[in-house]
Design an enzyme around this catalytic site. Structure first.
Site, PDB file in Angstrom:
ATOM      1  N   ASP A  43       0.692  -1.165   0.149  1.00  0.00           N
ATOM      2  CA  ASP A  43      -0.028   0.122   0.169  1.00  0.00           C
ATOM      3  C   ASP A  43       0.942   1.343   0.032  1.00  0.00           C
ATOM      4  O   ASP A  43       0.221   2.506  -0.007  1.00  0.00           O
ATOM      5  CB  ASP A  43      -0.952  -0.008   1.102  1.00  0.00           C
ATOM      6  CG  ASP A  43      -0.362  -0.054   2.510  1.00  0.00           C
ATOM      7  OD1 ASP A  43       0.994  -0.099   2.658  1.00  0.00           O
ATOM      8  OD2 ASP A  43      -1.242   0.150   3.544  1.00  0.00           O
ATOM      9  N   GLU A 177       9.456  -4.327  10.264  1.00  0.00           N
ATOM     10  CA  GLU A 177       9.819  -2.911   9.910  1.00  0.00           C
ATOM     11  C   GLU A 177      10.558  -2.079  10.786  1.00  0.00           C
ATOM     12  O   GLU A 177      10.017  -1.706  11.951  1.00  0.00           O
ATOM     13  CB  GLU A 177       8.503  -2.222   9.202  1.00  0.00           C
ATOM     14  CG  GLU A 177       8.949  -0.829   8.647  1.00  0.00           C
ATOM     15  CD  GLU A 177       7.812  -0.380   7.587  1.00  0.00           C
ATOM     16  OE1 GLU A 177       6.939  -1.097   7.202  1.00  0.00           O
ATOM     17  OE2 GLU A 177       8.165   0.822   7.165  1.00  0.00           O
TER      18      GLU A 177
HETATM   19  O1  KIV Z   1       3.417  -1.101   1.672  1.00  0.00           O
HETATM   20  C1  KIV Z   1       4.579  -1.568   1.454  1.00  0.00           C
HETATM   21  O2  KIV Z   1       5.288  -1.570   0.556  1.00  0.00           O
HETATM   22  C2  KIV Z   1       5.132  -2.241   2.700  1.00  0.00           C
HETATM   23  C3  KIV Z   1       6.616  -2.559   2.712  1.00  0.00           C
HETATM   24  C4  KIV Z   1       7.352  -1.545   3.254  1.00  0.00           C
HETATM   25  C5  KIV Z   1       6.788  -3.972   3.661  1.00  0.00           C
HETATM   26  O3  KIV Z   1       4.363  -2.779   3.500  1.00  0.00           O
END
Ligand code: KIV
Length: 260
Positions: A43, A177
């Protein structure tokens, strides 16, 4: 071509690092699919492609369009769909949305942000046959500020408990993260499933980055991103040269012209 399975991702834990990158479009999916074990339709698309301030603005319909483009292209990697904000507020809402996503995109799994609080949702989705990837540490959908997590003991304990809860609830992998190295190491050793780190050190079973950051197309340059190329510069040079050619009446060149 055989697609990478959830089983093979699980089997890589502690044996072979898992590679994951984001893709939102056909051309990027085509490239990423050749090399990565997992493609994430993140997202982050909202901030990266649409200039939104947070991922909270991303709508399910937008994600579905990107999801279809990526899944229709990727033949090899496991394709994971990131559930947008407020699409999994309870287990029934989550399942209703996941059913729609799976029907329209045919993605292989979904990713949800959160720990203990969403265990019942994850268990419900898994019971219904949906593979789920978890996400702990910095949670962009609920964090007001983007900063390192796990700097104090209380936070460390809470994030570790979240990760263990996700693993116990049946998630097949967990994105970790932006956490301190010691916490990433602890989580990876405590959970049964692979951890996929982003800003979470080498002590994870795999790594994920936002492709646009990694290739230097976005303006996001945090410490944890290694810029493998500067695609923005390459595009700028091409645009500049094209405009210069047109202004000087050099383009179209003879080889670009149809003649009878
Ligand atoms: O939305 C995204 O790209 C993510 C990654 C940063 C893991 O959740």
């Amino acid at each position: 071509m055989q697609r990478i399975t959830i089983k093979s991702i699980l089997e890589k834990k502690g044996k072979e690092p898992i590679t994951c990158l984001t893709a939102y479009s056909k051309p990027i999916a085509e490239i990423v699919d050749k090399y990565c074990d997992i493609i994430l339709i993140g997202d982050s698309v909202g901030m990266v492609l649409y200039g939104m301030k947070t991922t909270r603005e991303v709508k399910i319909e937008t994600m579905i369009l990107h999801g279809r483009a990526v899944k229709n292209t990727a033949k090899r990697s496991l394709v994971v769909f990131d559930m947008p904000y407020k699409t999994y507020s309870n287990k029934f809402i989550a399942y209703k949305n996941v059913k729609k996503i799976m029907k329209l995109t045919k993605c292989d799994a979904v990713k949800l942000e959160g720990g203990k609080k969403i265990v019942s949702i994850i268990k419900y989705l898994i019971k219904k046959g949906i593979p789920v990837m978890g996400h702990v540490g910095l949670l962009p959908q609920s964090s007001k500020v983007f900063k390192l997590k796990g700097k104090n003991l209380i936070q460390k304990k809470q994030i570790l408990q979240d990760a263990v809860a996700l693993s116990n609830s049946g998630a097949f992998a967990i994105v970790v993260e932006c956490v301190v190295e010691s916490l990433a190491k602890k989580i990876t050793s405590c959970v049964a499933v692979p951890t996929i780190g982003i800003g979470a050190s080498k002590y994870c079973d795999g790594q994920v980055l936002v492709t646009d950051d990694m290739i230097g197309l976005s303006n996001f340059h945090p410490k944890f991103v290694k810029k493998y190329s500067n695609v923005k510069k390459i595009i700028e040079k091409s645009v500049k040269n094209y405009c210069s050619d047109v202004k000087r009446r050099r383009f179209p060149y003879p080889q670009n012209v149809y003649k009878l």
